[in-house]
Structures are given as C-alpha cells and as structure tokens.
Design a protein around this motif. Structure first.
Motif, PDB file in Angstrom:
ATOM      1  N   ARG A 424       0.826  -1.211   0.000  1.00 13.99           N
ATOM      2  CA  ARG A 424       0.000   0.000   0.000  1.00 13.99           C
ATOM      3  C   ARG A 424       0.866   1.271   0.000  1.00 13.99           C
ATOM      4  NH1 ARG A 424      -2.005  -3.613   3.586  1.00 13.99           N
ATOM      5  NH2 ARG A 424      -4.129  -4.420   3.239  1.00 13.99           N
ATOM      6  N   GLU A 425       2.151   1.085   0.308  1.00 12.09           N
ATOM      7  CA  GLU A 425       3.058   2.222   0.345  1.00 12.09           C
ATOM      8  C   GLU A 425       3.651   2.453  -1.052  1.00 12.09           C
ATOM      9  OE1 GLU A 425       5.919   1.088   3.250  1.00 12.09           O
ATOM     10  OE2 GLU A 425       4.393   0.656   4.788  1.00 12.09           O
ATOM     11  N   GLY A 426       4.419   3.510  -1.176  1.00 12.48           N
ATOM     12  CA  GLY A 426       5.047   3.782  -2.482  1.00 12.48           C
ATOM     13  C   GLY A 426       6.248   2.887  -2.693  1.00 12.48           C
ATOM     14  N   LEU A 427       6.003   1.598  -2.754  1.00 11.22           N
ATOM     15  CA  LEU A 427       7.075   0.613  -2.823  1.00 11.22           C
ATOM     16  C   LEU A 427       7.612   0.481  -4.251  1.00 11.22           C
ATOM     17  CD1 LEU A 427       8.610  -1.401  -1.020  1.00 11.22           C
ATOM     18  CD2 LEU A 427       6.919  -3.141  -1.662  1.00 11.22           C
ATOM     19  N   THR A 428       8.954   0.494  -4.378  1.00 13.66           N
ATOM     20  CA  THR A 428       9.610   0.286  -5.678  1.00 13.66           C
ATOM     21  C   THR A 428      10.663  -0.800  -5.517  1.00 13.66           C
ATOM     22  OG1 THR A 428      11.337   1.925  -5.259  1.00 13.66           O
ATOM     23  CG2 THR A 428       9.292   2.718  -6.294  1.00 13.66           C
ATOM     24  N   ILE A 429      11.140  -1.332  -6.648  1.00 14.91           N
ATOM     25  CA  ILE A 429      12.161  -2.372  -6.593  1.00 14.91           C
ATOM     26  C   ILE A 429      13.449  -1.817  -5.986  1.00 14.91           C
ATOM     27  CG2 ILE A 429      13.064  -1.896  -8.905  1.00 14.91           C
ATOM     28  CD1 ILE A 429      12.611  -5.401  -7.386  1.00 14.91           C
ATOM     29  N   LYS A 430      13.710  -0.528  -6.208  1.00 19.94           N
ATOM     30  CA  LYS A 430      14.912   0.086  -5.656  1.00 19.94           C
ATOM     31  C   LYS A 430      14.836   0.149  -4.131  1.00 19.94           C
ATOM     32  CE  LYS A 430      17.832   4.198  -6.030  1.00 19.94           C
ATOM     33  NZ  LYS A 430      18.005   5.527  -6.649  1.00 19.94           N
ATOM     34  N   LYS A 431      13.667   0.571  -3.611  1.00 17.85           N
ATOM     35  CA  LYS A 431      13.498   0.635  -2.150  1.00 17.85           C
ATOM     36  C   LYS A 431      13.564  -0.754  -1.542  1.00 17.85           C
ATOM     37  CE  LYS A 431      10.778   4.908  -1.936  1.00 17.85           C
ATOM     38  NZ  LYS A 431       9.482   5.511  -1.541  1.00 17.85           N
ATOM     39  N   LEU A 432      12.984  -1.711  -2.234  1.00 15.67           N
ATOM     40  CA  LEU A 432      13.000  -3.087  -1.753  1.00 15.67           C
ATOM     41  C   LEU A 432      14.442  -3.629  -1.724  1.00 15.67           C
ATOM     42  CD1 LEU A 432      10.937  -5.276  -0.901  1.00 15.67           C
ATOM     43  CD2 LEU A 432      11.019  -6.126  -3.251  1.00 15.67           C
ATOM     44  N   ALA A 433      15.221  -3.278  -2.727  1.00 14.37           N
ATOM     45  CA  ALA A 433      16.614  -3.720  -2.800  1.00 14.37           C
ATOM     46  C   ALA A 433      17.433  -3.123  -1.653  1.00 14.37           C
ATOM     47  CB  ALA A 433      17.221  -3.319  -4.134  1.00 14.37           C
ATOM     48  N   GLU A 434      17.130  -1.884  -1.301  1.00 17.42           N
ATOM     49  CA  GLU A 434      17.845  -1.230  -0.206  1.00 17.42           C
ATOM     50  C   GLU A 434      17.538  -1.912   1.122  1.00 17.42           C
ATOM     51  OE1 GLU A 434      16.654   2.812  -0.443  1.00 17.42           O
ATOM     52  OE2 GLU A 434      17.922   3.283  -2.178  1.00 17.42           O
ATOM     53  N   VAL A 435      16.274  -2.348   1.284  1.00 20.83           N
ATOM     54  CA  VAL A 435      15.865  -3.013   2.529  1.00 20.83           C
ATOM     55  C   VAL A 435      16.610  -4.332   2.695  1.00 20.83           C
ATOM     56  CG1 VAL A 435      13.941  -4.129   3.735  1.00 20.83           C
ATOM     57  CG2 VAL A 435      13.594  -1.924   2.604  1.00 20.83           C
ATOM     58  N   PHE A 436      16.754  -5.077   1.580  1.00 20.28           N
ATOM     59  CA  PHE A 436      17.347  -6.414   1.656  1.00 20.28           C
ATOM     60  C   PHE A 436      18.815  -6.446   1.173  1.00 20.28           C
ATOM     61  CE2 PHE A 436      12.844  -7.281   1.812  1.00 20.28           C
ATOM     62  CZ  PHE A 436      12.757  -8.293   2.759  1.00 20.28           C
ATOM     63  N   PHE A 437      19.406  -5.258   0.975  1.00 23.19           N
ATOM     64  CA  PHE A 437      20.825  -5.146   0.606  1.00 23.19           C
ATOM     65  C   PHE A 437      21.166  -5.994  -0.632  1.00 23.19           C
ATOM     66  CE2 PHE A 437      20.508  -4.611   5.229  1.00 23.19           C
ATOM     67  CZ  PHE A 437      21.008  -3.326   5.356  1.00 23.19           C
ATOM     68  N   MET A 438      20.385  -5.799  -1.655  1.00 24.98           N
ATOM     69  CA  MET A 438      20.588  -6.539  -2.898  1.00 24.98           C
ATOM     70  C   MET A 438      20.572  -5.569  -4.069  1.00 24.98           C
ATOM     71  SD  MET A 438      18.069  -9.797  -2.181  1.00 24.98           S
ATOM     72  CE  MET A 438      18.623 -10.725  -3.594  1.00 24.98           C
ATOM     73  N   HIS A 439      21.192  -5.998  -5.165  1.00 23.86           N
ATOM     74  CA  HIS A 439      21.181  -5.167  -6.371  1.00 23.86           C
ATOM     75  C   HIS A 439      19.791  -5.215  -7.002  1.00 23.86           C
ATOM     76  CE1 HIS A 439      21.996  -3.915 -10.524  1.00 23.86           C
ATOM     77  NE2 HIS A 439      22.985  -3.226  -9.992  1.00 23.86           N
ATOM     78  N   PRO A 440      19.206  -4.065  -7.396  1.00 27.26           N
ATOM     79  CA  PRO A 440      17.856  -4.033  -7.960  1.00 27.26           C
ATOM     80  C   PRO A 440      17.660  -4.995  -9.135  1.00 27.26           C
ATOM     81  CG  PRO A 440      18.652  -1.811  -7.590  1.00 27.26           C
ATOM     82  CD  PRO A 440      19.791  -2.717  -7.335  1.00 27.26           C
ATOM     83  N   VAL A 441      18.644  -5.040 -10.028  1.00 28.83           N
ATOM     84  CA  VAL A 441      18.518  -5.915 -11.200  1.00 28.83           C
ATOM     85  C   VAL A 441      18.465  -7.371 -10.771  1.00 28.83           C
ATOM     86  CG1 VAL A 441      19.636  -6.689 -13.334  1.00 28.83           C
ATOM     87  CG2 VAL A 441      19.675  -4.264 -12.718  1.00 28.83           C
ATOM     88  N   TYR A 442      19.386  -7.740  -9.877  1.00 26.07           N
ATOM     89  CA  TYR A 442      19.409  -9.128  -9.418  1.00 26.07           C
ATOM     90  C   TYR A 442      18.125  -9.458  -8.656  1.00 26.07           C
ATOM     91  CZ  TYR A 442      20.444 -13.194  -6.612  1.00 26.07           C
ATOM     92  OH  TYR A 442      20.367 -14.410  -6.023  1.00 26.07           O
ATOM     93  N   LEU A 443      17.666  -8.522  -7.809  1.00 28.02           N
ATOM     94  CA  LEU A 443      16.443  -8.755  -7.046  1.00 28.02           C
ATOM     95  C   LEU A 443      15.250  -8.959  -7.970  1.00 28.02           C
ATOM     96  CD1 LEU A 443      14.825  -8.897  -4.446  1.00 28.02           C
ATOM     97  CD2 LEU A 443      14.797  -6.394  -4.377  1.00 28.02           C
ATOM     98  N   GLY A 444      15.165  -8.132  -8.986  1.00 29.04           N
ATOM     99  CA  GLY A 444      14.072  -8.279  -9.948  1.00 29.04           C
ATOM    100  C   GLY A 444      14.116  -9.623 -10.647  1.00 29.04           C
ATOM    101  N   GLN A 445      15.324 -10.062 -11.041  1.00 27.47           N
ATOM    102  CA  GLN A 445      15.460 -11.359 -11.710  1.00 27.47           C
ATOM    103  C   GLN A 445      15.113 -12.507 -10.766  1.00 27.47           C
ATOM    104  OE1 GLN A 445      19.547 -11.172 -12.974  1.00 27.47           O
ATOM    105  NE2 GLN A 445      19.086 -10.000 -14.836  1.00 27.47           N
ATOM    106  N   LEU A 446      15.506 -12.358  -9.501  1.00 30.13           N
ATOM    107  CA  LEU A 446      15.220 -13.387  -8.507  1.00 30.13           C
ATOM    108  C   LEU A 446      13.711 -13.546  -8.289  1.00 30.13           C
ATOM    109  CD1 LEU A 446      16.376 -15.349  -6.366  1.00 30.13           C
ATOM    110  CD2 LEU A 446      16.347 -13.444  -4.749  1.00 30.13           C
ATOM    111  N   LEU A 447      12.959 -12.428  -8.197  1.00 32.05           N
ATOM    112  CA  LEU A 447      11.509 -12.482  -7.977  1.00 32.05           C
ATOM    113  C   LEU A 447      10.783 -13.093  -9.172  1.00 32.05           C
ATOM    114  CD1 LEU A 447      10.900  -9.062  -6.189  1.00 32.05           C
ATOM    115  CD2 LEU A 447      10.918 -11.353  -5.170  1.00 32.05           C
ATOM    116  N   ILE A 448      11.248 -12.771 -10.372  1.00 31.50           N
ATOM    117  CA  ILE A 448      10.644 -13.372 -11.568  1.00 31.50           C
ATOM    118  C   ILE A 448      10.857 -14.880 -11.556  1.00 31.50           C
ATOM    119  CG2 ILE A 448      10.855 -13.569 -14.081  1.00 31.50           C
ATOM    120  CD1 ILE A 448      11.448 -10.601 -14.194  1.00 31.50           C
TER     121      ILE A 448
END
Length: 513
Positions: A424-448
C-alpha cells in the motif's frame, strides 16, 4: 667465394684472349668489366670496386703504372694489381714492385702459367679477406660491448669513448632501430636480421631484453637515402610476419656512437605509440611522433571509484560503460602505456579481490585466467588491455551473482512477506533492494524466477485484489480506494484495474452489490 676482376689493355686481341683462354669461374673469379686505358680504368675501379685489376703497362692517356699510383694516392680500397708486360718492358715491372705489386704476367699470355699465378693470387685474396673479416668481427664485438655499456648507462670510460669516436668517423650520423617480437619467432627473426647486419661494416646488432634487439647503423655522406637497403629489408621482414607479432621503430639521429643512448630512448618512445595505434604501417619513427609526448599523470582514484561502483552493484552494463569511458580518456590524454598498465593491474586486483567472499580458490583461478603479469608485456595494446579488463569484470560479476543467488534462496519468502505488508506504500524495486541489501537488477530477476511474474506486476496484483475487496464493501469512494491500496494517481489505478478486471471500478461495484 668469387672475386671480381677488371681487365685493362689497349689491345683488343689481348683483352679477348684474357677472357677466352682463362677459365675465370673455375679459378674463383668473375670479370666485372674491361677497358682500354688508365683513365677509363680508374672510373671502372670506382664504379665496380674490383678485388683484382690486371692491367697492361703501355696504354694511351694514362699508362698502367700511373693509374695504379693515382689509385694508391686516393687510398680508398686495398686492391690487388697484376701487371701485364713483355720482356722488353721488364723495367716497368721493377717500378711496379715499388708500389707493392709482386705479381705480373708476361706477354704473350700462356694460359697454364697465368692460371698458376691466378691460383696464388686467389689464395692471397682469400687470406686477406679472412683477416679483414676477423678484424671486422673483433671491431664489431668491441663496438657491441661498448654500445651495450652505454645503453645500460655504465660510467663512461675515456678510452671507450675514444674508440667509439673513432668508429663514428666518416659517418654523418647514427641511429638506433628497435625491433620487438613474440617469443615464437624471435630466434628466426634475429637470425634473418643478423644476416642483413653482417653485410654492412657500420651496422651492429645489439641484444636487449627478452624478445627484442636493436640495429645501430651509421649514415655516410654518400648515402642520401638513409640506408634504403636496410629499411627495405626490414619492411620485407614485416611483410613476412603478422603486424601484431613484429614491431620496428627508429629513434632520433645522433652525431656519434657515444650519444647512441639518446637514439635508443627515442626509439623506445616511438615504439610505445603502437599501444594506441597498432595498425600503423611500416616502421615507426620518432620523427613522426616527437610532437605527441605521453602524459604521466592521471586521477587513478576517480577511475577506481567509477570501476568499483558497478562491481558493487553487480551492474555489468555500468561496468562496460566505465571501461569504455576509461579507454577513451586514456587515448584522448595520451597517457603513457606503462601508467595505463599499472592502473589496470590495480583495478584487476581490486575487482578479483571482491570474489574472495565467494571462494579463495576462485580468486586464484581468476588471477591465473587473466594473466596479470602478462599485462606488462610490451606488445600488448590498449584495446587488448581493456578487453581483458572487461572480461575480468564480467567474470567477477557473474561469480558474485552466483554467490548471492545461493545466499538468497531462502530470502524470497521474506521479500514476498514484506511486499504483502507494504504494497500500500510507495514501494519500488529500488526501495525493496535497499531493505534487503541486494542489487535491484538481481532482485528483480530473482523475484521473476521464484514468483513467475515481475515485481511491478506482483505489486499491481496485490493492490487490485485489495481494491476488489473494498469495492465490494462499498464504503469508500473510488478515489479513496485508489489511495488506500497505494495509488497516488487515480488514473493509474483506473488503468491497472481495467487491465486486470476487464471493466471499470463502477461496473465492478454495481455487479457485486
């Protein structure tokens, strides 16, 4: 070995007899010319440089003895002379002895007697040549030793400098031609070059560091084409071997062998320009590049930050761009090759060290694979160096991605739970990556890979599902529902709702109430 012989006689029949009655080739001679008087004889001696001159005594314009005296006075080349004379001219033979001439043939020529005399002359010429070769070899070896001492910057000795000055006499200037090649063809190339040098008395072959050697050569006042034969021979060698396997550069000319170190240094500088322009045809010359000095200053720390940042982020595209930018910068600023190599080595070590967390074995493997000691190979070019750096970065990023993937196998549930709580918040892949200390590109590939759908689609699905529930309750306005589920823009909510439900929110609400 064939010695050249010049025949001089004003009697055509005598000349013809000398040519026909004596088997010159079998005796080791070849006739280079004939003439009928001493004046013309002097010209042909200058032109052909014979080893032996057989001359009549009585001739028009200039007799044989006067011609010999004129030549001896010039003291240009030591030539063996044979006098042709009759019995009545024996007094001339006595005069000839005063000029150091101890061979003569009596007219009319008896072939058998002449051949015996010529055999003796051949042996004398052969012995003289051997002695001359030994002297030249001794002089050449001494010159090579002294030149090497100068190149190694050993303290100068007055005696050595005197010898070098004497060797330099008669030459307008001297130059150093530097030749560099790969190990596979070094021995063959050096052998071919030694054959070229051996034919000249003012050329010396100097062995240098592994896979390189030099030719020191002098230019005489009569040699207006600056050793055309040498350059032709070297160009022929370049055509025999691939361009990337053979580099040749010449330095600045110096007045004396005692200053040859400067020519060597400038030849090395000329050769370094191959680093930026490996396609340069022919022999590189300091004269052509002296106006393009190398720059030895570069902001290495800034470059290091640009290279390491994408490695930290596992961003291959960003790393490629950083390498391209660095290559362009090196080329534009004409950074000295040895400086570029040191910078690249430092970066490669730094990048490979990032894989240490993954495996110490992997570090050793990468160091061996990318051959860091070979980066200092003088034959390497900027393009090859940067290609090596690109490959190293790609390998390291791949290694780190694999390691991160291993560690992140159990983290996907945590990530999905977090998304469920915060969609419900303004969540983005970049913010999510910062929370879990991961690279945005890798995180996106992992979720897919784990969820089967992209992060944004997962986010919209959760929001629209919640919107469905709130529409069914019919307690909030559509715009309020949009804001409640995380859309700050109603039009965006409307677009996503219609895309997923195939109807607008009002139609859905009416259908469910």
């Amino acid at each position: 070995m064939k010695f050249k012989v010049l025949l001089i006689d004003d009697e055509p029949s005598a000349l013809e007899g000398l040519q026909l009655w004596i088997n010159w080739e079998e005796l080791g001679f070849e006739i280079c010319g004939t003439c009928s008087n001493g004046v013309e004889g002097l010209k042909l001696i200058h032109q052909f440089g014979p080893d032996l001159v057989i001359t009549d005594v009585n001739m028009p314009l200039l007799n044989g003895l006067d011609m010999i005296a004129a030549w001896k006075q010039e003291n240009v080349k030591d030539i063996k002379f044979v006098i042709l004379s009759g019995y009545s001219e024996f007094e001339y033979a006595k005069t000839a002895i005063r000029y150091g001439i101890n061979h003569y043939l009596l007219k009319p020529i008896i072939p058998e007697e002449a051949e015996e005399e010529l055999k003796e002359i051949y042996l004398e010429l052969e012995q003289a040549l051997q002695k001359q070769n030994l002297n030249q070899r001794a002089t050449s070896e001494q010159a090579v030793t002294l030149i090497k001492g100068l190149l190694n910057e050993k303290p100068e000795d007055k005696t050595d400098l005197t010898v070098l000055t004497e060797l330099s006499a008669g030459r307008l200037d001297w130059n150093f031609c530097l030749i560099q090649t790969v190990p596979g063809i070094y021995a063959e190339l050096r052998g071919r070059t030694a054959s070229i040098v051996a034919e000249e008395s003012t050329m010396f072959l100097i062995d240098l560091e592994p896979n390189s050697f030099g030719i020191v050569y002098g230019r005489s006042s009569s040699d207006s084409n600056e050793n055309t034969n040498l350059y032709y021979a070297l160009n022929q060698l370049q055509q025999m071997y691939p361009r990337e396997h053979l580099l040749i550069a010449r330095g600045a000319s110096v007045e004396s062998l005692s200053s040859i170190l400067n020519s060597y240094r400038t030849a090395k500088e000329a050769l370094m320009h191959y680093f930026y322009d490996p396609a340069t045809p022919g022999i590189l010359s300091y004269q052509d590049i002296h106006h393009m000095p190398f720059n030895y200053h570069y902001d290495q720390m800034l470059l290091m930050d640009d290279m390491i940042r994408p490695i930290n982020l596992l961003d291959q595209t960003g790393f490629n761009q950083a390498v391209d930018s660095a290559a362009n910068s090196f080329r534009e600023m004409l950074i000295a090759p040895e400086v570029v190599k040191k910078i690249v080595i430092h970066i490669v070590y730094k990048i490979i060290d990032y894989t240490r967390e993954a495996s110490e074995v992997q570090v050793a493997t990468l160091l061996k694979k990318f051959r860091i000691p070979e980066i200092f190979d003088s034959m390497v070019t900027l393009d090859a160096l940067m290609s090596n750096l690109l490959a190293c970065g790609e390998e390291c990023i791949h290694t780190l991605l694999l390691e991160q993937m291993k560690r992140s196998q159990g983290i996907v549930k945590q990530i999905n739970d977090y998304i469920q709580e915060h969609y419900r918040e303004g969540l983005t892949i970049k913010k999510l990556a910062e929370v879990f200390f991961m690279h945005p590109v890798y995180l996106g590939q992992l979720l897919i890979k784990k969820n089967g759908i992209p992060f944004n689609e997962q986010l919209h699905d959760l929001r629209i599902q919640e919107a469905e529930r709130l529409l069914q309750l019919n307690k909030l306005k559509n715009c309020e529902i949009a804001e409640e589920v995380g859309y700050s823009n109603y039009s965006q909510f409307l677009k996503q709702f219609e895309k997923k439900m195939k109807m607008c929110p009002n139609v859905y609400k009416n259908a469910k109430t």
